[in-house]
Design a protein around this motif. Structure first.
Motif, PDB file in Angstrom:
ATOM      1  N   ASN A 122     133.428  23.651  19.882  1.00 21.44           N
ATOM      2  CA  ASN A 122     134.684  22.964  19.567  1.00 21.44           C
ATOM      3  C   ASN A 122     134.522  21.457  19.743  1.00 21.44           C
ATOM      4  O   ASN A 122     135.118  20.844  20.642  1.00 21.44           O
ATOM      5  CB  ASN A 122     135.819  23.479  20.470  1.00 21.44           C
ATOM      6  N   GLU A 125     136.943  18.345  21.314  1.00 22.49           N
ATOM      7  CA  GLU A 125     137.781  18.757  22.429  1.00 22.49           C
ATOM      8  C   GLU A 125     137.115  18.388  23.752  1.00 22.49           C
ATOM      9  O   GLU A 125     135.894  18.228  23.831  1.00 22.49           O
ATOM     10  CB  GLU A 125     138.040  20.273  22.387  1.00 22.49           C
ATOM     11  N   THR A 153     141.445  20.241  25.712  1.00 23.97           N
ATOM     12  CA  THR A 153     142.434  19.375  25.085  1.00 23.97           C
ATOM     13  C   THR A 153     141.852  18.692  23.856  1.00 23.97           C
ATOM     14  O   THR A 153     140.643  18.480  23.751  1.00 23.97           O
ATOM     15  CB  THR A 153     142.924  18.299  26.077  1.00 23.97           C
ATOM     16  N   ASN A 154     142.759  18.326  22.938  1.00 25.02           N
ATOM     17  CA  ASN A 154     142.326  17.633  21.723  1.00 25.02           C
ATOM     18  C   ASN A 154     142.324  16.124  21.944  1.00 25.02           C
ATOM     19  O   ASN A 154     142.517  15.641  23.063  1.00 25.02           O
ATOM     20  CB  ASN A 154     143.191  18.044  20.529  1.00 25.02           C
ATOM     21  N   THR A 158     146.536  17.043  24.081  1.00 26.27           N
ATOM     22  CA  THR A 158     147.297  18.297  24.052  1.00 26.27           C
ATOM     23  C   THR A 158     146.386  19.476  24.357  1.00 26.27           C
ATOM     24  O   THR A 158     145.284  19.577  23.799  1.00 26.27           O
ATOM     25  CB  THR A 158     147.952  18.500  22.674  1.00 26.27           C
ATOM     26  N   THR A 159     146.830  20.372  25.223  1.00 27.30           N
ATOM     27  CA  THR A 159     146.046  21.570  25.522  1.00 27.30           C
ATOM     28  C   THR A 159     146.072  22.506  24.324  1.00 27.30           C
ATOM     29  O   THR A 159     147.138  22.983  23.925  1.00 27.30           O
ATOM     30  CB  THR A 159     146.589  22.294  26.761  1.00 27.30           C
ATOM     31  N   VAL A 160     144.909  22.745  23.757  1.00 25.12           N
ATOM     32  CA  VAL A 160     144.834  23.598  22.564  1.00 25.12           C
ATOM     33  C   VAL A 160     144.335  24.995  22.896  1.00 25.12           C
ATOM     34  O   VAL A 160     144.523  25.925  22.116  1.00 25.12           O
ATOM     35  CB  VAL A 160     143.934  22.972  21.483  1.00 25.12           C
ATOM     36  N   ARG A 161     143.691  25.156  24.065  1.00 28.55           N
ATOM     37  CA  ARG A 161     143.251  26.484  24.483  1.00 28.55           C
ATOM     38  C   ARG A 161     143.127  26.514  26.005  1.00 28.55           C
ATOM     39  O   ARG A 161     142.810  25.503  26.640  1.00 28.55           O
ATOM     40  CB  ARG A 161     141.936  26.877  23.811  1.00 28.55           C
ATOM     41  N   GLY A 203     148.512  26.567  25.107  1.00 32.62           N
ATOM     42  CA  GLY A 203     147.444  26.682  24.131  1.00 32.62           C
ATOM     43  C   GLY A 203     147.155  28.111  23.730  1.00 32.62           C
ATOM     44  O   GLY A 203     147.825  29.057  24.156  1.00 32.62           O
TER      45      GLY A 203
END
Length: 292
Positions: A122, A125, A153-154, A158-161, A203
């Protein structure tokens, strides 16, 4: 001490500076620490923290556990990723895990291996370690709620997973082995609990499970062979003809929907002892599929 360092004056100076006193270094050596590992650990902690790690924040037993060859190597790998801006929170990971027994600490390094896999798969991230130190509280209490081990985070933070990690110690022979379901529930039950208290884990939610297949052939009226890719062959012992073939990972795809609370998860990663993916399962809507 100079003799123990192989007359390496610079190393001795570093040890005396970081550990403050020769008696402290001698004590740690007497507890089983390696002098070179003490030096490497001091440099790592100086770079990453936690602040005051060698000034009383970590006790002597914790310092010795952190000098374990496997643990130290994985921390140094995470340190390099952190220096490259791909990982954050190694100090939190050390704070949370250093109090554990050596075996538990070694198991916790699975999180560091998974962080490496995540930043590779990823790009863009940032993986955050030691998320347990930032767990929210159960409403109306000061008790920390269940928390996933890692977050990613991106570019805008923002927490994406969020990723929960566990390990299966038993070698897996079949997709029906109860240990597989239990390992998934380790994550799905945490997710369900957080959902139930109104503080969902942010996420896409992933369960990462370190495991290994049992590749030992079984003999009897029919023989069973298992391959590293999950293939299971049922073989006639007299002719060697394959009577039937299945695949553990394909079969597990069909079992996933029956696991309690699995609806709260979005992905399941099965990884080997080196942190490499064995099989990855992803949910689309309510349907689970094994990724190619």
């Amino acid at each position: 001490l100079l003799k123990i360092t192989g007359n390496n004056v610079k190393q001795l100076e570093r040890l005396l500076t970081e550990y403050q006193h020769g008696n402290k270094v001698e004590l740690l050596l007497s507890m089983g620490a390696d002098v070179n590992h003490l030096d490497r650990l001091a440099q790592l902690l100086k770079s990453t923290g936690p602040s005051g790690a060698l000034r009383g924040v970590l006790d002597d037993a914790a310092i010795v556990r952190l000098t374990d060859a496997d643990v130290l190597t994985q921390m140094e790998m995470a340190q390099r990723l952190q220096a490259a801006g791909k990982v954050q929170g190694l100090d939190d990971w050390i704070t949370f895990n250093s109090v554990k027994s050596l075996n538990e600490l070694k198991d916790a390094t699975i999180e560091l291996k998974e962080a490496k896999r995540l930043v590779t798969t990823n790009p863009g991230e940032v993986v955050h370690l030691g998320m347990e130190t930032r767990a929210p509280h159960y409403p109306g209490t000061t008790n920390p709620a269940h928390q996933f081990d890692l977050a990613s985070t991106n570019s805008i933070g923002t927490t994406v997973r969020s990723i929960e990690i566990t390990k299966i110690t038993k070698l897996i022979k079949s997709a029906n082995d109860k240990e597989l379901k239990r390992a998934v529930r380790h994550a799905s039950d945490k997710a369900a609990t957080r959902h139930g208290i109104g503080i969902p884990v942010p996420g896409a939610l992933e369960a990462t499970i370190q495991m290994a297949l049992d590749l030992t052939p079984s003999t009897g009226r029919t023989n069973v062979t298992r391959l590293a890719d999950g293939t299971v062959n049922i073989v006639r012992p007299d002719t060697g003809a394959i009577l039937r073939s299945t695949n553990i990972f394909d079969d597990f795809t069909n079992i996933i929907p029956s696991i309690q609370n699995v609806q709260f998860l979005d992905r399941i990663n099965l990884i080997d002892n080196n942190g490499q993916a064995l099989a990855i399962f992803e949910k689309t809507g309510t349907t689970w599929t094994k990724l190619p």
